[in-house]
Design an enzyme around this catalytic site. Structure first.
Site, PDB file in Angstrom:
ATOM      1  N   LYS A  92       0.828  -1.210   0.000  1.00  0.00           N
ATOM      2  CA  LYS A  92       0.000   0.000   0.000  1.00  0.00           C
ATOM      3  C   LYS A  92       0.867   1.267   0.000  1.00  0.00           C
ATOM      4  O   LYS A  92       2.088   1.180   0.021  1.00  0.00           O
ATOM      5  CB  LYS A  92      -0.962  -0.049   1.190  1.00  0.00           C
ATOM      6  CG  LYS A  92      -1.892  -1.287   1.161  1.00  0.00           C
ATOM      7  CD  LYS A  92      -3.029  -1.165   0.154  1.00  0.00           C
ATOM      8  CE  LYS A  92      -3.686  -2.483  -0.204  1.00  0.00           C
ATOM      9  NZ  LYS A  92      -4.663  -3.002   0.739  1.00  0.00           N
TER      10      LYS A  92
HETATM   11  C1  LIG Z   1      -5.653  -4.142   1.070  1.00  0.00           C
HETATM   12  C2  LIG Z   1      -7.113  -3.841   1.196  1.00  0.00           C
HETATM   13  C3  LIG Z   1      -7.822  -4.034   2.392  1.00  0.00           C
HETATM   14  C4  LIG Z   1      -7.259  -4.782   3.546  1.00  0.00           C
HETATM   15  O1  LIG Z   1      -6.084  -4.264   4.053  1.00  0.00           O
HETATM   16  P1  LIG Z   1      -5.269  -5.137   5.125  1.00  0.00           P
HETATM   17  O2  LIG Z   1      -4.434  -4.129   5.826  1.00  0.00           O
HETATM   18  O3  LIG Z   1      -4.469  -6.114   4.325  1.00  0.00           O
HETATM   19  O4  LIG Z   1      -6.245  -5.805   6.011  1.00  0.00           O
HETATM   20  C5  LIG Z   1      -9.121  -3.583   2.476  1.00  0.00           C
HETATM   21  N1  LIG Z   1      -9.730  -3.005   1.424  1.00  0.00           N
HETATM   22  C6  LIG Z   1      -9.101  -2.833   0.237  1.00  0.00           C
HETATM   23  C7  LIG Z   1      -9.840  -2.156  -0.875  1.00  0.00           C
HETATM   24  C8  LIG Z   1      -7.782  -3.269   0.080  1.00  0.00           C
HETATM   25  O5  LIG Z   1      -7.168  -3.152  -1.097  1.00  0.00           O
END
Ligand SMILES: *Cc1c(COP(=O)(O)O)cnc(C)c1O
Length: 407
Positions: free
Chosen positions: A199
């Site tokens: 991210k």
């Molecule tokens: C990555 C993601 C999540 C979850 O994030 P985590 O930190 O891995 O739990 C939730 N929503 C979207 C749209 C994502 O891309």
């Protein structure tokens, strides 16, 4: 001596290849984590507390609760909203598993909605058409880092008791309407950010729940750590006390201080990382413009949108002009050493949601059609101008070879 220190990530990146994603970790992150390790306090402690304070100040909310994933943050927020059996929660079909599974965990029903072709986000209109007397909340997703119209959604819901939870996993540090606008994640009743490794900022695994609603914050904080009245830092630090009370059967969602140490440095670098992503997008746009591939590929809309966080660079194939499909394009890019991905396989395409909701393609015509032709290209701070040009040149060669001859 320093010059000979190998780049540790080089071990999992094959020589000469461009991975789809790669975290940007400098010696600042390394020494912050080392300091945390040496401090003797590894679990939730002073670094997490400092990270929460810094994050809340950054996005301008009164509360920020650090947890071990965005999934946990989404779950805690809906739980604090009071979502439970008999309730419906609206969520776009074009999202990751996490946005909807947390609704199911609470015994409520996810109600999937289609997206708009240009943004791949759901519009307030699409969401409002799915509202019923059972609707308790909406999970608003900002896909790829492009903010959905959450202000419009909150306005449309004004006067109802339906809560908006922003899934901001892609959209830190988007500011809606420009540099003075509110941060994505702070317009709804609560927002959830992801610090997963790919991210826009990372703590390895991690997430943050933000809200200005004190009752939601208090409930989520308590439930994030076993439903007890005090967190471990309060229990074990010098100022703390041994006494605690269990008020609910809670969860175990807290963030470690190792992650908090990483998060503090990444947060401090957020604008630098955003600027790097914007520069890459500029390079992509220039390279595509020079490639004259516009008959075979569509670039993301909203490239002028100043609020875009550019977590993902999603292009779309003109499949009607190609004799290979998206999977074949991805395979050929992979053979050429270029990593790509698909964001996302819509929820209604998965066996679970087909089975449990009876979801079909014709209920979601836009998502069903657009899904077939999307590819996410590599986009990570540290990619070079040459890397970007190689992605575009290689993709161009793959597509030109596969071009249908005009009748
Ligand atoms: C990555 C993601 C999540 C979850 O994030 P985590 O930190 O891995 O739990 C939730 N929503 C979207 C749209 C994502 O891309």
């Amino acid at each position: 001596m320093t010059a000979s220190v190998p780049d540790p990530s080089a071990r999992w990146i094959a020589a000469g290849s461009i991975p789809f994603a790669r975290p940007s970790i400098t010696h600042r992150e390394e020494s912050a984590v080392l300091d945390a390790l040496r401090s003797g306090w590894l679990s939730t402690g002073p670094r997490v507390k400092e990270f929460e304070k810094a994050f809340a100040a950054y996005v301008g909310t009164t509360n920020a609760i650090a947890v071990n994933s965005a999934t946990a943050a989404l779950h805690l927020a809906l739980e604090a909203f009071g979502v439970g059996p008999g309730d419906e929660v609206i969520v776009p079909t074009w999202t990751f598993a996490a946005s909807a599974e947390v609704i199911v965990w609470l015994g409520a029903k996810p109600v999937l909605v289609d997206v708009e072709a240009d943004t791949l986000n759901s519009s307030p209109d699409q969401i409002m058409r799915a509202v019923t007397p059972r609707t308790k909340a909406v999970v608003a997703v900002h896909l790829a880092g492009l903010p959905m119209d959450v202000k419009g959604l909150v306005r449309a819901l004004d006067g109802s008791d339906i809560s908006v939870l922003e899934d901001t996993a892609h959209a830190f540090p988007s500011q809606m309407g420009g540099p003075d606008g509110p941060f994505a994640g702070t317009v709804g009743r609560a927002g959830a950010y992801s610090f997963y490794a790919t991210k826009t900022m990372t703590t390895g695994e991690g997430g943050m729940l933000v809200t200005d609603d004190q009752a939601i914050a208090d409930r989520a904080r308590m439930m994030s750590l076993h439903g007890i009245s005090r967190d471990a830092w309060n229990r074990y630090s010098a100022a703390g006390t041994w006494y605690y009370e269990i008020h609910e059967a809670g969860y175990k969602d807290n963030m470690t201080d190792l992650a908090g140490a990483l998060g503090l440095v990444q947060l401090d670098r957020a604008q630098e990382l955003l600027a790097a992503r914007r520069q890459l997008v500029g390079w992509y746009l220039a390279a595509f413009a020079a490639s004259t591939l516009d008959d075979l590929i569509e670039l993301p809309g909203s490239t002028n949108e100043p609020a875009h966080a550019w977590h993902l660079f999603v292009v779309r194939l003109r499949l009607d002009r190609l004799h290979i499909d998206r999977a074949e394009v991805i395979d050929q890019l992979k053979t050429a050493g270029i990593g790509t991905s698909v964001h996302f396989i819509p929820l209604h395409r998965h066996p679970y949601y087909r089975r449990e909701l009876g979801a079909t393609d014709d209920q979601f015509p836009v998502a069903s059609a657009e899904f077939e032709r999307v590819i996410s290209l590599p986009l990570w701070p540290g990619m070079s101008h040459d890397d970007v040009e190689r992605v575009v040149t290689t993709l161009g060669a793959v597509l030109r070879r596969a071009q249908r001859t005009p009748q």
